[in-house]
Design a protein around this motif. Structure first.
Motif, mmCIF file in Angstrom:
data_model
loop_
_atom_site.group_PDB
_atom_site.id
_atom_site.type_symbol
_atom_site.label_atom_id
_atom_site.label_comp_id
_atom_site.label_asym_id
_atom_site.label_seq_id
_atom_site.Cartn_x
_atom_site.Cartn_y
_atom_site.Cartn_z
ATOM 1 N N VAL A 1 9.069 -5.520 -15.476
ATOM 2 C CA VAL A 1 10.077 -5.577 -14.409
ATOM 3 C C VAL A 1 9.526 -6.243 -13.147
ATOM 4 N N LEU A 2 8.330 -5.833 -12.729
ATOM 5 C CA LEU A 2 7.816 -6.272 -11.433
ATOM 6 C C LEU A 2 7.261 -7.695 -11.436
ATOM 7 N N VAL A 3 6.668 -8.131 -12.555
ATOM 8 C CA VAL A 3 6.065 -9.471 -12.589
ATOM 9 C C VAL A 3 7.101 -10.580 -12.356
ATOM 10 N N PRO A 4 8.205 -10.645 -13.126
ATOM 11 C CA PRO A 4 9.177 -11.720 -12.856
ATOM 12 C C PRO A 4 9.859 -11.573 -11.501
ATOM 13 N N SER A 5 10.072 -10.337 -11.052
ATOM 14 C CA SER A 5 10.694 -10.131 -9.742
ATOM 15 C C SER A 5 9.805 -10.674 -8.628
ATOM 16 N N TYR A 6 8.519 -10.411 -8.737
ATOM 17 C CA TYR A 6 7.554 -10.851 -7.729
ATOM 18 C C TYR A 6 7.463 -12.377 -7.705
ATOM 19 N N ALA A 7 7.380 -12.993 -8.868
ATOM 20 C CA ALA A 7 7.282 -14.454 -8.946
ATOM 21 C C ALA A 7 8.518 -15.127 -8.350
ATOM 22 N N ALA A 8 9.698 -14.581 -8.650
ATOM 23 C CA ALA A 8 10.938 -15.152 -8.121
ATOM 24 C C ALA A 8 11.002 -15.029 -6.597
ATOM 25 N N LEU A 9 10.543 -13.894 -6.076
ATOM 26 C CA LEU A 9 10.555 -13.682 -4.628
ATOM 27 C C LEU A 9 9.597 -14.631 -3.908
ATOM 28 N N ILE A 10 8.459 -14.946 -4.536
ATOM 29 C CA ILE A 10 7.521 -15.891 -3.922
ATOM 30 C C ILE A 10 8.183 -17.263 -3.751
ATOM 31 N N VAL A 11 8.888 -17.700 -4.785
ATOM 32 C CA VAL A 11 9.581 -18.996 -4.708
ATOM 33 C C VAL A 11 10.661 -18.957 -3.630
ATOM 34 N N PHE A 12 11.414 -17.859 -3.570
ATOM 35 C CA PHE A 12 12.460 -17.703 -2.563
ATOM 36 C C PHE A 12 11.858 -17.740 -1.154
ATOM 37 N N PHE A 13 10.749 -17.037 -0.965
ATOM 38 C CA PHE A 13 10.047 -17.018 0.315
ATOM 39 C C PHE A 13 9.568 -18.421 0.697
ATOM 40 N N SER B 1 0.812 -1.211 0.000
ATOM 41 C CA SER B 1 0.000 0.000 0.000
ATOM 42 C C SER B 1 0.848 1.264 0.000
ATOM 43 N N LEU B 2 1.969 1.244 0.715
ATOM 44 C CA LEU B 2 2.820 2.427 0.766
ATOM 45 C C LEU B 2 3.490 2.710 -0.574
ATOM 46 N N SER B 3 3.716 1.669 -1.354
ATOM 47 C CA SER B 3 4.394 1.853 -2.640
ATOM 48 C C SER B 3 3.446 2.008 -3.818
ATOM 49 N N VAL B 4 2.160 1.699 -3.632
ATOM 50 C CA VAL B 4 1.246 1.697 -4.772
ATOM 51 C C VAL B 4 1.005 3.102 -5.311
ATOM 52 N N GLY B 5 1.022 4.107 -4.440
ATOM 53 C CA GLY B 5 0.849 5.475 -4.923
ATOM 54 C C GLY B 5 1.971 5.874 -5.863
ATOM 55 N N LEU C 1 2.252 1.495 -19.027
ATOM 56 C CA LEU C 1 2.070 0.240 -18.300
ATOM 57 C C LEU C 1 3.139 -0.817 -18.577
ATOM 58 N N THR C 2 3.786 -0.729 -19.734
ATOM 59 C CA THR C 2 4.619 -1.842 -20.196
ATOM 60 C C THR C 2 5.775 -2.161 -19.265
ATOM 61 N N TRP C 3 6.597 -1.158 -18.947
ATOM 62 C CA TRP C 3 7.793 -1.442 -18.164
ATOM 63 C C TRP C 3 7.508 -1.866 -16.724
ATOM 64 N N PRO C 4 6.543 -1.252 -16.038
ATOM 65 C CA PRO C 4 6.237 -1.752 -14.686
ATOM 66 C C PRO C 4 5.864 -3.230 -14.677
ATOM 67 N N LEU C 5 5.111 -3.684 -15.678
ATOM 68 C CA LEU C 5 4.737 -5.098 -15.735
ATOM 69 C C LEU C 5 5.939 -5.974 -16.070
ATOM 70 N N VAL D 1 7.167 -4.810 -4.175
ATOM 71 C CA VAL D 1 7.337 -5.014 -5.618
ATOM 72 C C VAL D 1 6.120 -5.682 -6.251
ATOM 73 N N ALA D 2 4.969 -5.611 -5.580
ATOM 74 C CA ALA D 2 3.751 -6.227 -6.123
ATOM 75 C C ALA D 2 3.381 -5.611 -7.465
ATOM 76 N N PRO D 3 3.215 -6.414 -8.510
ATOM 77 C CA PRO D 3 2.878 -5.870 -9.837
ATOM 78 C C PRO D 3 1.520 -5.171 -9.835
ATOM 79 N N PRO D 4 1.397 -4.070 -10.565
ATOM 80 C CA PRO D 4 0.142 -3.288 -10.560
ATOM 81 C C PRO D 4 -0.907 -3.874 -11.499
#
Length: 408
Positions: free
Chosen positions: A81-93, A60-64, A75-79, A112-115
């Motif tokens: 960059v953030l989508v693969p980063s988020y997926a990788a972090l879930i596996v790491f977690f 919530s703090l980063s969504v603004g 929209l292109t670059w945020p998706l 880093v939640a994708p928008p």
């Protein structure tokens, strides 16, 4: 229902809905996935609630900031960059074991939640004519709720199975699939942010937005208390397997509510419909603390879902009516910054209250928060007068022509 069938025949609507479903499924899984992972690893409901709360707080703090970036650069670059980063972090977690590591990664995951929903909402104004916005908001809300039906059930089943790690692995795969599909859509790649009006006030200086922020804080707290209070309630009562069912029932009726709202005549203004359904929400929420994790909580959850589904459709219409031009994503983003922060606080506090006192206190506090949200809108509804009007026939015709021009 003819209006919905007409929308679903549109190629752009089909593409956007189908592409967003896997990522929305992932978001339906992540909170309970974090909760069960941390609770199973640390044997502490309080720490699990803290992890869920920090995840929501960081998001919530980063969504603004993310929404402002989208309104400025697209929209292109945020998706990408953030989508693969988020997926990788879930596996790491998923394969981390230390308490500190789990809490830290939960926090980073939120940041880093994708928008996904931020990306989809402004695209409807391109894909669908203006006079069908209520209907498409209803369909979009129904799709989000459908993902929310499957998500909690799926993650609960997998987390409590013989292969608990599969829960978050499936979540990561769904986010990767949906995020990539959404980023590759032509409408996403070609979307151009609206131009801001010269001399317009900053979004956060507008009285209408401030009113919605105040209301959103109460509702964020309410949902945070419910989001962690329910799994804590079922776990302490020895029926943790009912958690997914309760959230699923709520989400199913959320679908019914959103579709019902979409069928309400355009002769009813968004503000009037919002206030009426809000009162219904307050009434059904009142007996929540007296329920048990059985049929009683299922019934109340169903009614809460029905009310919430209707509320969301009218809420998006109000936001569209009161926001300044040039801030379609930022308006949603900043509202969610405050509401999501409150939700995170509610989720974190809920875990502690549930473990030290009782989950019933969390459910009672939710009822109070919903009432406070209603009173906030009741006292300040005059600030939302721009959402208390109906479009003229000429405005409808112009909106249809504009939408057709954009999709041809």
């Amino acid at each position: 229902m003819h209006a919905y069938l007409e929308l679903l025949r549109m190629k752009g609507v089909q593409q956007l809905l189908i592409s967003s479903i896997p990522a929305r499924l992932a978001y339906g899984m992540i909170s309970l996935g974090i909760f069960f992972k941390v609770q199973n690893t640390t044997s502490s409901i309080a720490i699990a609630g803290l992890a869920v709360g920090l995840n929501g707080l960081a998001s919530s703090l980063s969504v603004g900031i993310r929404s402002v970036f989208i309104d400025r650069y697209g929209l292109t670059w945020p998706l990408r960059v953030l989508v693969p980063s988020y997926a990788a972090l879930i596996v790491f977690f998923n394969y981390a074991n230390g308490k500190a590591s789990l809490i830290t990664i939960s926090l980073v995951l939120g940041a880093v939640a994708p928008p996904i929903n931020l990306a989809v909402r402004p695209l409807w104004k391109i894909v669908v004519p203006e006079n069908k916005q209520r209907a498409i908001f209803a369909v979009d809300t129904a799709v989000m709720s459908t993902a929310a039906v499957v998500g909690p059930v799926l993650v609960t089943s997998l987390a409590l199975s013989d292969s608990p790690k599969s829960a978050l692995n499936v979540c990561a795969a769904a986010m990767l699939l949906g995020g990539i599909a959404l980023a590759l859509l032509k409408v996403t790649r070609t979307w151009i942010p609206e131009k801001k009006e010269p001399g317009a006030d900053h979004l956060l200086k507008m009285p209408a937005i401030r009113l919605l922020i105040a209301e959103g804080i109460f509702i964020g707290l309410a949902y945070g208390l419910f989001e962690t209070g329910v799994p804590a309630f079922t776990t302490l009562e020895g029926v943790a397997n009912r958690t997914g069912l309760i959230f699923a029932v709520m989400a199913i009726f959320n679908i019914f509510g959103s579709l019902l709202a979409g069928l309400i005549s355009k002769k009813v203004t968004p503000l009037r419909a919002f206030r009426s359904t809000y009162l219904f929400w307050v009434i059904v929420c009142a007996p929540l603390a007296a329920t048990n994790p059985d049929w009683s909580l299922l019934i109340i959850s169903a009614l809460l879902g029905l009310a919430g589904g209707m509320q969301m459709v009218f809420y998006w219409e109000i936001v569209e009516a009161v926001r300044p031009k040039g801030a379609p994503t930022a308006a949603i983003g900043w509202l969610w910054t405050f509401e999501g922060t409150a939700l995170a606080i509610g989720a974190a506090v809920s875990g502690y209250i549930s473990e030290t006192l009782s989950p019933r206190y969390c459910l009672a506090a939710m009822s109070i928060c919903v009432l406070m949200g209603y009173l906030t809108i009741f006292r300040g509804h005059r600030l939302l007068q721009s959402a208390d009007r109906l479009p003229t026939q000429s405005e409808d015709d112009e909106a249809i022509n504009t939408a057709l021009d954009k999709t041809n």
